[in-house]
Design an enzyme around this catalytic site. Sequence first.
Site, PDB file in Angstrom:
ATOM      1  CB  SER A 129      71.036  26.024 -15.935  1.00 59.01           C
ATOM      2  OG  SER A 129      70.658  25.762 -14.604  1.00 59.01           O
ATOM      3  CB  SER A 166      69.467  26.283 -11.474  1.00 59.06           C
ATOM      4  OG  SER A 166      69.959  24.966 -11.374  1.00 59.06           O
ATOM      5  CB  THR A 211      76.125  24.380 -13.030  1.00 64.05           C
ATOM      6  OG1 THR A 211      75.893  23.114 -13.672  1.00 64.05           O
ATOM      7  CG2 THR A 211      76.105  25.476 -14.082  1.00 64.05           C
ATOM      8  CE  LYS A 239      77.906  21.150 -10.152  1.00 64.10           C
ATOM      9  NZ  LYS A 239      76.984  20.028 -10.025  1.00 64.10           N
ATOM     10  CG  ASP A 265      75.528  18.475  -7.074  1.00 64.31           C
ATOM     11  OD1 ASP A 265      74.458  19.060  -7.301  1.00 64.31           O
ATOM     12  OD2 ASP A 265      76.622  18.857  -7.537  1.00 64.31           O
ATOM     13  N   GLY A 306      79.341   5.369 -15.468  1.00 70.24           N
ATOM     14  CA  GLY A 306      79.848   6.720 -15.642  1.00 70.24           C
ATOM     15  C   GLY A 306      80.889   7.056 -14.600  1.00 70.24           C
ATOM     16  N   GLY A 308      81.116  14.062 -13.235  1.00 70.18           N
ATOM     17  CA  GLY A 308      80.682  14.785 -12.040  1.00 70.18           C
ATOM     18  C   GLY A 308      79.479  14.147 -11.370  1.00 70.18           C
ATOM     19  CB  ALA A 309      76.257  12.893 -12.700  1.00 70.37           C
ATOM     20  CE1 TYR A 368      68.184  16.811 -15.110  1.00 68.25           C
ATOM     21  CE2 TYR A 368      66.269  17.782 -16.152  1.00 68.25           C
ATOM     22  CZ  TYR A 368      67.536  17.900 -15.635  1.00 68.25           C
ATOM     23  OH  TYR A 368      68.158  19.123 -15.658  1.00 68.25           O
ATOM     24  N   GLY A 410      65.245  10.752 -12.747  1.00 70.00           N
ATOM     25  CA  GLY A 410      66.331  11.650 -12.328  1.00 70.00           C
ATOM     26  C   GLY A 410      65.887  13.059 -11.967  1.00 70.00           C
TER      27      GLY A 410
HETATM   28  P1  NAP Z   1      80.227  14.461 -17.447  1.00 72.39           P
HETATM   29  O1  NAP Z   1      81.064  14.820 -16.278  1.00 72.39           O
HETATM   30  O2  NAP Z   1      80.479  15.113 -18.769  1.00 72.39           O
HETATM   31  O3  NAP Z   1      80.293  12.849 -17.640  1.00 72.39           O
HETATM   32  C1  NAP Z   1      79.681  12.225 -18.731  1.00 72.39           C
HETATM   33  C2  NAP Z   1      79.725  10.723 -18.533  1.00 72.39           C
HETATM   34  O4  NAP Z   1      79.017  10.094 -19.617  1.00 72.39           O
HETATM   35  C3  NAP Z   1      81.134  10.158 -18.545  1.00 72.39           C
HETATM   36  O5  NAP Z   1      81.207   9.058 -17.684  1.00 72.39           O
HETATM   37  C4  NAP Z   1      81.276   9.732 -20.014  1.00 72.39           C
HETATM   38  O6  NAP Z   1      82.244   8.716 -20.228  1.00 72.39           O
HETATM   39  C5  NAP Z   1      79.905   9.190 -20.287  1.00 72.39           C
HETATM   40  N1  NAP Z   1      79.612   9.167 -21.719  1.00 72.39           N
HETATM   41  C6  NAP Z   1      79.350  10.226 -22.516  1.00 72.39           C
HETATM   42  N2  NAP Z   1      79.150   9.807 -23.791  1.00 72.39           N
HETATM   43  C7  NAP Z   1      79.305   8.459 -23.775  1.00 72.39           C
HETATM   44  C8  NAP Z   1      79.215   7.460 -24.788  1.00 72.39           C
HETATM   45  N3  NAP Z   1      78.941   7.758 -26.068  1.00 72.39           N
HETATM   46  N4  NAP Z   1      79.424   6.169 -24.434  1.00 72.39           N
HETATM   47  C9  NAP Z   1      79.709   5.844 -23.144  1.00 72.39           C
HETATM   48  N5  NAP Z   1      79.800   6.749 -22.159  1.00 72.39           N
HETATM   49  C10 NAP Z   1      79.595   8.050 -22.467  1.00 72.39           C
HETATM   50  O7  NAP Z   1      78.689  14.740 -17.150  1.00 72.39           O
HETATM   51  P2  NAP Z   1      77.930  14.650 -15.744  1.00 72.39           P
HETATM   52  O8  NAP Z   1      77.837  15.993 -15.161  1.00 72.39           O
HETATM   53  O9  NAP Z   1      78.542  13.560 -14.959  1.00 72.39           O
HETATM   54  O10 NAP Z   1      76.451  14.260 -16.225  1.00 72.39           O
HETATM   55  C11 NAP Z   1      76.126  12.963 -16.691  1.00 72.39           C
HETATM   56  C12 NAP Z   1      74.631  12.893 -16.955  1.00 72.39           C
HETATM   57  O11 NAP Z   1      73.916  13.052 -15.737  1.00 72.39           O
HETATM   58  C13 NAP Z   1      74.104  13.988 -17.894  1.00 72.39           C
HETATM   59  O12 NAP Z   1      73.125  13.432 -18.727  1.00 72.39           O
HETATM   60  C14 NAP Z   1      73.466  14.994 -16.971  1.00 72.39           C
HETATM   61  O13 NAP Z   1      72.396  15.683 -17.581  1.00 72.39           O
HETATM   62  C15 NAP Z   1      72.953  14.086 -15.869  1.00 72.39           C
HETATM   63  N6  NAP Z   1      72.885  14.791 -14.580  1.00 72.39           N
HETATM   64  C16 NAP Z   1      71.683  14.790 -13.962  1.00 72.39           C
HETATM   65  C17 NAP Z   1      71.563  15.404 -12.740  1.00 72.39           C
HETATM   66  C18 NAP Z   1      70.241  15.398 -12.054  1.00 72.39           C
HETATM   67  O14 NAP Z   1      70.025  16.268 -11.196  1.00 72.39           O
HETATM   68  N7  NAP Z   1      69.357  14.469 -12.376  1.00 72.39           N
HETATM   69  C19 NAP Z   1      72.666  16.019 -12.125  1.00 72.39           C
HETATM   70  C20 NAP Z   1      73.889  15.977 -12.783  1.00 72.39           C
HETATM   71  C21 NAP Z   1      73.983  15.367 -14.033  1.00 72.39           C
HETATM   72  P3  NAP Z   1      83.771   9.121 -20.571  1.00 72.39           P
HETATM   73  O15 NAP Z   1      84.423   9.415 -19.258  1.00 72.39           O
HETATM   74  O16 NAP Z   1      84.295   7.934 -21.252  1.00 72.39           O
HETATM   75  O17 NAP Z   1      83.720  10.345 -21.459  1.00 72.39           O
END
Ligand code: NAP
Length: 271
Positions: A15, A17, A62, A66, A102, A128, A131-132, A218, A239
């Site tokens: 993290s 943070s 995180t 959450k 968020d 997607g 969580g994001a 990001y 991001g």
């Molecule tokens: P998460 O809950 O684990 O969700 C991951 C997502 O990615 C799911 O929709 C998953 O699909 C998809 N995915 C993973 N591998 C894949 C693949 N090979 N092919 C197709 N889809 C795939 O994670 P999250 O917390 O939502 O985070 C998602 C991304 O956003 C991460 O990269 C994270 O670093 C970024 N993020 C950025 C911020 C920011 O402040 N900029 C904040 C939060 C998150 P399935 O459901 O099919 O597994």
Amino acid sequence: MMKKIALLGYPVSHSKSPLIHNYWMKKHALDASYEAIAVAPEDLETTMLRLIDAGYAGLNVTIPHKETVFTLCDDWDDTAKRAGAVNIVVIEGGKCKGFNTDIFGFTENIRVAGPRFDFKKGPAVVLGAGGAARAVVLGLLQEGAPEIRIANRTKEKAQLLARDFKNLRVYDWDNVAAALENANMLVNATSLGMQGKDRLEIDLSALPRDALVNDMVYVPLQTDLLRTARERGNPVVTGIGTLLHQARAGFKEWFGIMPEIDAELKSMVLR
Ligand code: NAP
């Protein structure tokens, strides 16, 4: 009295943070501490109780805690209630109030980076359903996006999201191109394109050239998606601001100060 804040996650070592909040605490000369604690899900409740007893003033929450922390709070702000998830907790008199910053992180990043962007102008496409993506969907609804088109590798997860919120249409992951037609915005909220993960393979030809493209990933800052979008003329938003703006709003809940994002902080986070 020193204000103690703890970040709870599992894992938590990756993290950014602690770096962000320690930077602001130092900048504002606050008598405060911020530490990251890795907590397994089965230990979450006892850890929270221990921290409350130890006089902690706040928590940052995180993945994957959450939603559980939401259920453990005594009170919530409206955004946390809507999200059903908490990333910021303020502890007062032994009681926990949960906040969700968020959503603000996502909307504020777009507002600051693309001040002329109008969420209401047309459909938004979200890739997607984790969580994001949930925070992005809530932000889009709050800002009045007339339609949200969502595509996820595991379609059932997108369908679950669509059940929770109105104006959501689920598209097949294999047919994302169809969702891009006349879209006002495209957001990648999958982990594809992130350093060490697979590439995001997407054909942008159906996306209008004035549609805004935002990547939640990001690391790297300039993802392949953003580079391709920029090359064809689309406005793009990285991001990193999402992370920094959610942190600003959290810092304000704990300390009553809305801190600034300066170049030094940005480069520290990206290093
Ligand atoms: P998460 O809950 O684990 O969700 C991951 C997502 O990615 C799911 O929709 C998953 O699909 C998809 N995915 C993973 N591998 C894949 C693949 N090979 N092919 C197709 N889809 C795939 O994670 P999250 O917390 O939502 O985070 C998602 C991304 O956003 C991460 O990269 C994270 O670093 C970024 N993020 C950025 C911020 C920011 O402040 N900029 C904040 C939060 C998150 P399935 O459901 O099919 O597994």
